[in-house]
Design an enzyme around this catalytic site. Structure first.
Site, mmCIF file in Angstrom:
data_model
loop_
_atom_site.group_PDB
_atom_site.id
_atom_site.type_symbol
_atom_site.label_atom_id
_atom_site.label_comp_id
_atom_site.label_asym_id
_atom_site.label_seq_id
_atom_site.Cartn_x
_atom_site.Cartn_y
_atom_site.Cartn_z
ATOM 1 N N TYR A 15 0.052 -11.257 6.247
ATOM 2 C CA TYR A 15 -1.043 -12.034 6.945
ATOM 3 C C TYR A 15 -1.998 -12.678 5.862
ATOM 4 C CZ TYR A 15 -4.815 -8.633 5.570
ATOM 5 O OH TYR A 15 -5.724 -7.608 5.110
ATOM 6 N N GLY A 247 -10.109 -5.012 -0.330
ATOM 7 C CA GLY A 247 -8.557 -4.472 0.210
ATOM 8 C C GLY A 247 -8.956 -4.678 1.806
ATOM 9 N N LYS A 248 -7.624 -4.243 2.401
ATOM 10 C CA LYS A 248 -7.533 -4.239 3.772
ATOM 11 C C LYS A 248 -8.588 -3.309 4.449
ATOM 12 C CE LYS A 248 -3.409 -5.633 6.307
ATOM 13 N NZ LYS A 248 -2.058 -5.252 6.467
ATOM 14 N N ARG A 249 -8.428 -2.076 3.456
ATOM 15 C CA ARG A 249 -9.413 -1.202 4.407
ATOM 16 C C ARG A 249 -10.934 -1.167 4.228
ATOM 17 N NH1 ARG A 249 -7.144 3.710 1.023
ATOM 18 N NH2 ARG A 249 -5.399 2.707 1.019
#
Ligand code: GLU
Length: 474
Positions: A15, A247-249
């Protein structure tokens, strides 16, 4: 500068998160402001990391953001193909140049041998470098082994980065890296240099993580006799706590997610541009055109830029206000509540006009407008939780609503007449607007907020207003 050519070179490995897009936006802005060309190149040579559908997602995201490319997939161009796996021969041609100059060799070692070298270096308390193990008499390269670059000169490099200033890195960064892997595809390190040269790229703009490898690239540029383009690195986008890379988190959502959540593309561009860049004034809201005229690499800050989603939402509200009603109407087509299905466009536009200033994201539309189209669901806790209203006892509430209903029944229902009627009601009931108007507002909408009360009632209409008041009183 004339003939500016910039590029975005994503790898289709998943993504596309907001940070990645800055590496598209900045080169796009530079191309636009100089009447140059913006090239899109898909870097898909790392087959193990490919994710199906990722390329389409990249194209779709760029299209939605309006970051249009002059050359690249779907557009063509004189330096194509623009997908790396379709350019194998080109890399082989350049690899041959290096072989001919004695600057590339076939790597004869097995994994076990390399492991042994590594162990040896470790025991000698040295960093493992391939160049220390160069084979005396390498085999002829037949494509089955990796082809390695033979670093011609181990030295210190100094270069100028328009964002980071003068940078320098020493011999420790130089090694005999792989040019062509044993699967026949080039590494990023080799391919991007060949492509940027073939595609006449003038500015390479990418993340900070490429700085340590830059001496490798400079050494290869020299070996290939290519004048390097301008190399600019962008600071990291930091998580909201400011301590680590986003980051994603930490909420680094994909651009598509923000799209579904009702963020406008122009907000996204403004937000990303202003993360780590300003034009030297206090201005925060920039239209796309303003970004094109005002952006400059030398005003990009060197330290990490903090990701602040609250600011994104605020900015979105500001951009929504800048839209004409017709434009806004077109953009909210997929965001209306179910109840609006049968409503006509004129009515919908009227409602949009009322809520435009309060919309923060397009996805706020259902909660903010549902009661205009359908009977709202009564929610007494909203009265109990309201500081002022919770102090009234039930009989007082009934009295106030009954008086309001009787008076409103006699009123005309255009916004102007309603304002007069509501003001009169304040006098007859002896209440403050914070009490009376909040009560009427809740009784007809049961929504957390609504536009000006007279306009809200005018839009709900007389019949429905009276009916809703009647039901609550009962
Ligand atoms: N394919 C690289 C990436 O996605 C591009 C780096 C570059 O812009 O050169 O990170």
């Amino acid at each position: 500068m004339t003939n500016i050519r910039t590029r975005f070179a994503p790898s289709p490995t998943g993504y596309i998160h907001v940070g990645n897009i800055r590496s598209a936006l900045f080169p796009w802005l530079i191309a636009k402001q100089n009447g140059g060309k913006f090239v899109l190149r898909i870097e898909d040579t790392d087959q193990a990391r490919l994710v199906e559908g990722a390329s389409d997602l990249i194209l779709d995201t760029l299209n939605w953001l309006g970051l249009d490319w002059n050359e690249g997939p779907g557009k063509g161009g004189e330096y194509g193909p623009y997908i790396q796996t379709e350019r194998r021969e080109i890399y082989l041609k350049w690899a041959q140049k290096l072989i001919d100059k004695g600057l590339a060799y076939a790597d004869p070692y097995t994994t076990e041998q390399v492991e042994q070298f590594r162990e040896e270096a470790k025991n000698n308390k040295q960093a493992f470098l391939y160049r220390d193990y160069r084979p005396e008499d390498p085999p002829i390269w037949d494509g089955s082994q990796p082809l390695r670059f033979k670093v011609p000169e181990v030295k210190r490099y100094t270069w100028y980065d328009p964002v980071m200033g003068e940078l320098s890195a020493g011999p420790e960064a130089l090694d005999d890296f792989i040019l062509i892997k044993s699967d026949g595809l080039p590494t990023y390190n080799f391919a991007h240099i060949v492509d940027d040269a073939e595609m006449q790229i003038t500015h390479v703009i990418r993340g900070l993580e490429y700085i340590p490898s830059t001496p490798k690239y400079l050494s290869l540029y020299e070996a290939l006799e290519i004048t390097p383009p301008i190399l600019a690195c962008l600071p990291h986008i930091m998580a909201p706590d400011g301590k680590k890379k986003l980051g994603k988190r930490d909420g680094a959502k994909s651009v598509q997610e923000y799209r579904t959540e009702g963020i406008l593309p122009e907000t996204m561009l403004n937000f990303l541009a202003s993360m780590g860049w300003n034009d030297g004034t206090e201005q925060e809201i920039f239209t796309r055109d303003e970004l094109i005229t005002k952006f400059s690499l030398d005003r990009v800050q060197r330290s990490g830029a903090q990701f602040d989603e609250k600011r994104l939402i605020w900015m979105n509200g500001q951009h929504i206000r800048l839209l004409s009603i017709d434009d806004l109407f077109n953009r909210v087509a997929n965001f209306w509540p179910e109840s609006a299905k049968t409503a006509d466009d004129i009515h919908k536009k009227q409602i949009l006009k009322l809520v435009q200033d309060r919309l923060k994201t397009l996805a706020d539309l259902p909660t903010m407008t549902d009661y205009f189209f359908a009977e709202p669901i009564v929610n007494w806790s909203m009265i109990e939780e309201n500081n002022q209203l919770s102090k009234l006892d039930k009989s007082e509430i009934i009295r106030l609503l009954s008086t309001s209903k009787e008076t409103l029944e006699k009123s005309d229902f255009d916004a102007e007449s309603l304002q007069k009627t509501l003001n009169n009601l304040l006098e007859t009931t002896g209440q403050k607007p914070a009490i009376l108007f909040s009560l009427i507002r809740l009784a007809v909408s049961w929504a957390p907020f609504s536009p000006a009360l007279n306009e809200t009632l005018a839009t709900i209409g007389k019949k429905n207003t009276i009916k809703r008041l009647h039901n609550i009183i009962r």
